[in-house]
Design an enzyme around this catalytic site. Structure first.
Site, short mmCIF file in Angstrom:
data_model
loop_
_atom_site.label_atom_id
_atom_site.label_comp_id
_atom_site.label_asym_id
_atom_site.label_seq_id
_atom_site.Cartn_x
_atom_site.Cartn_y
_atom_site.Cartn_z
N ASP A 129 -42.01 -11.95 -34.39
CA ASP A 129 -41.51 -12.16 -33.04
C ASP A 129 -40.03 -12.55 -33.15
OD1 ASP A 129 -40.87 -13.04 -30.49
OD2 ASP A 129 -42.78 -14.08 -30.18
N HIS A 130 -39.16 -11.71 -32.63
CA HIS A 130 -37.72 -11.96 -32.79
C HIS A 130 -37.26 -13.17 -31.98
CE1 HIS A 130 -34.15 -10.65 -34.71
NE2 HIS A 130 -34.47 -9.37 -34.76
N ARG A 131 -38.11 -13.70 -31.11
CA ARG A 131 -37.73 -14.90 -30.36
C ARG A 131 -37.76 -16.14 -31.23
NH1 ARG A 131 -42.04 -14.51 -25.59
NH2 ARG A 131 -43.31 -14.19 -27.48
#
Length: 497
Positions: A467-469
């Site tokens: 998850d790039h968040r």
């Protein structure tokens, strides 16, 4: 005097809203003990035997095998009390409809503890049911078999009452009925309409839901003609007839493509498979993951020759055999300790990243019922031997279909060994709400430069979808590189053991 208690389908965990009756374990007229399993149901997560919190005589069953019931709908009624064997005949003779749900008798005072387990199922307490007493007419015990028709006679008032209680509608009015009322306007009216659009649909019958689902009909667009706005089968059939005579709407390009594909099929060749049970749960979860998680994937090839040699040496020393999956899991837990960003979740409402203190490791398992992801609790505290044993236990339970909802929930990171299918790489979808998944391909002999010379080595492709968040590419790359280093040189793990 005996009392007839109604046992409703409880919430079996993780917010499940319905379950399918697989097999009844009791018949009308049977005597059941407190906490005795009475029905086997299949939820979106697992097969579960549901225990009844009351002891007595079964006077009615609601729902046929193969039908779906919403949480809160009646499952069965039980006559309890000193005279329950005699009064069960009267309740059963009435076809199982002893009284509306609001009038079914309940235990109270000291009798409650004697006839109920006191255990609490999720969303369902059994301490002291709050309902009014109802006096049963005396009848002979021989009348009990007359309740054989009870399973087909599900009482209409019971499920709407349960549904409205969950919806929180004032006065027990279902949201659908409230939205159609003209008694309130302004702000309260708008709030009621919005609640009706977002809340559960006022439908009891699983057959009505199935009819609408098979015909792609949105039940929220219908106004029920039944009591309190209940949607009946006639309402669905009427809407379907109206849709047939309605003028066709010019389709958009994608819709036209679908229509063309359907018309090109020979008559009778189309097969429609309902998305329900495990398959439906997987579809919902993967779709949600794609909608909410901005994922990215990085991968690397690693020389697994030394790891396989280390495993061979471990197993040659005696004791329980260590699985390769357990060694990979051990590597993952150590890597997550170094890169805790990947052992986290995103709270979208609070706009916060929640870092989790322990590693509950999920692993993908393919079964006859579909893909499931059992969870190894506290994997970071386990040795390779403990991990091997737990993987074996959960895998056997998955194949037998005996995993519980607790075995399938609460994961923080997933290990996906898709190499067992004979493939090298993949870009898997993250198991929502987790933040990452490590994929392991097949281990095959390949040419590899080893110590400056070309050699044939055992090579595996590792991929990390994250998850790039929760992190940037540097963190994800560092995690994957550390895992690859441990695969290539298992001695690296000795620094943290």
């Amino acid at each position: 005097m005996a009392k007839v208690l109604e046992f409703k389908l409880p919430d079996l965990g993780e917010g499940l809203t319905e379950a399918e009756i697989v097999r009844w374990l009791v018949d009308v007229g049977d005597v059941v003990a407190i906490d005795q399993p009475v029905v086997e149901v299949e939820t979106a997560k697992a097969m579960v035997e549901v225990p009844c919190p009351y002891g007595g005589v079964v006077t009615a069953r609601f729902g046929e095998e193969g039908s779906e019931l919403p949480v809160g709908a009646p499952l069965l009624t039980v006559a309890v009390g000193a005279d329950r064997l005699e009064d069960a005949g009267a309740a059963a003779a009435s076809g199982g409809q002893s009284a509306p749900s609001g009038e079914r008798a309940a235990s109270s005072g000291g009798t409650a503890s004697a006839e109920t387990s006191g255990n609490v199922l999720v969303g369902y307490g059994t301490g002291t049911p709050a309902a009014r007493r109802r006096r049963l007419r005396p009848s002979a015990l021989g009348a009990v078999p007359a309740a054989a028709s009870a399973p087909a006679a599900a009482p209409a008032p019971a499920a709407p009452a349960a549904a409205t209680a969950r919806n929180g509608s004032p006065g027990g009015v279902p949201p659908r009925a409230a939205s159609g009322s003209s008694a309130h306007h302004g702000v309260h009216g708008r709030e009621t309409v919005r609640a009706a659009a977002e809340g559960p649909v006022a439908v009891i019958s699983p057959l009505v839901r199935k009819l609408a689902r098979d015909n792609d009909l949105d039940l929220r667009r219908l106004t029920g003609s039944g009591p309190d706005g209940l949607i009946l089968r006639a309402d669905v059939e009427s809407a379907l007839r109206a849709a047939e005579v309605a003028p066709p709407v010019a389709p958009t390009a994608p819709a036209a493509g679908r229509a063309l594909g359907a018309s090109a099929l020979p008559t009778g060749a189309e097969e429609r498979i309902p998305l329900r049970g495990v398959r439906g749960a997987v579809a919902d979860k993967l779709s949600r993951s794609r909608r909410e998680i901005p994922d990215a994937t990085c991968w690397v090839d690693a020389d697994a020759t030394e790891l396989l040699a280390a495993r061979t040496a471990m197993n040659a020393s005696g004791g329980e055999k260590i699985s390769l999956l357990a060694l990979l899991a051990r590597i993952c837990t150590v890597a997550l300790d170094r890169y805790p960003e990947l052992n986290s979740a995103v709270d979208t409402e609070a706009r916060e990243i929640v870092r989790l203190p322990g590693v509950h490791l999920g692993f993908a398992a393919q079964t006859e019922r579909g893909l499931v992801v059992p969870v190894v609790r506290d994997a970071h505290t386990r040795s390779a031997e403990s991990l091997t044993a737990e993987f074996a236990r959960l895998t056997d339970a998955a194949r037998e279909g005996t995993l519980t909802p607790a075995d399938l929930t609460g994961g923080t990171f997933t290990l996906n060994n898709y190499g067992v299918f004979g493939v090298d790489g993949s870009t898997p979808i993250i198991n929502h709400p987790e933040a990452a998944m490590l994929g392991v391909g097949r281990i095959v002999p390949k040419p590899w430069v080893h110590e400056g010379e070309l050699a044939v080595r055992k090579v595996v492709q590792l991929s990390l979808t994250f998850d790039h968040r929760v992190c940037d590419g540097g963190t994800a790359g560092g995690f994957l590189r550390y895992v690859a280093d441990c695969v290539e040189r298992p001695a690296v793990l000795l620094r943290t053991v």
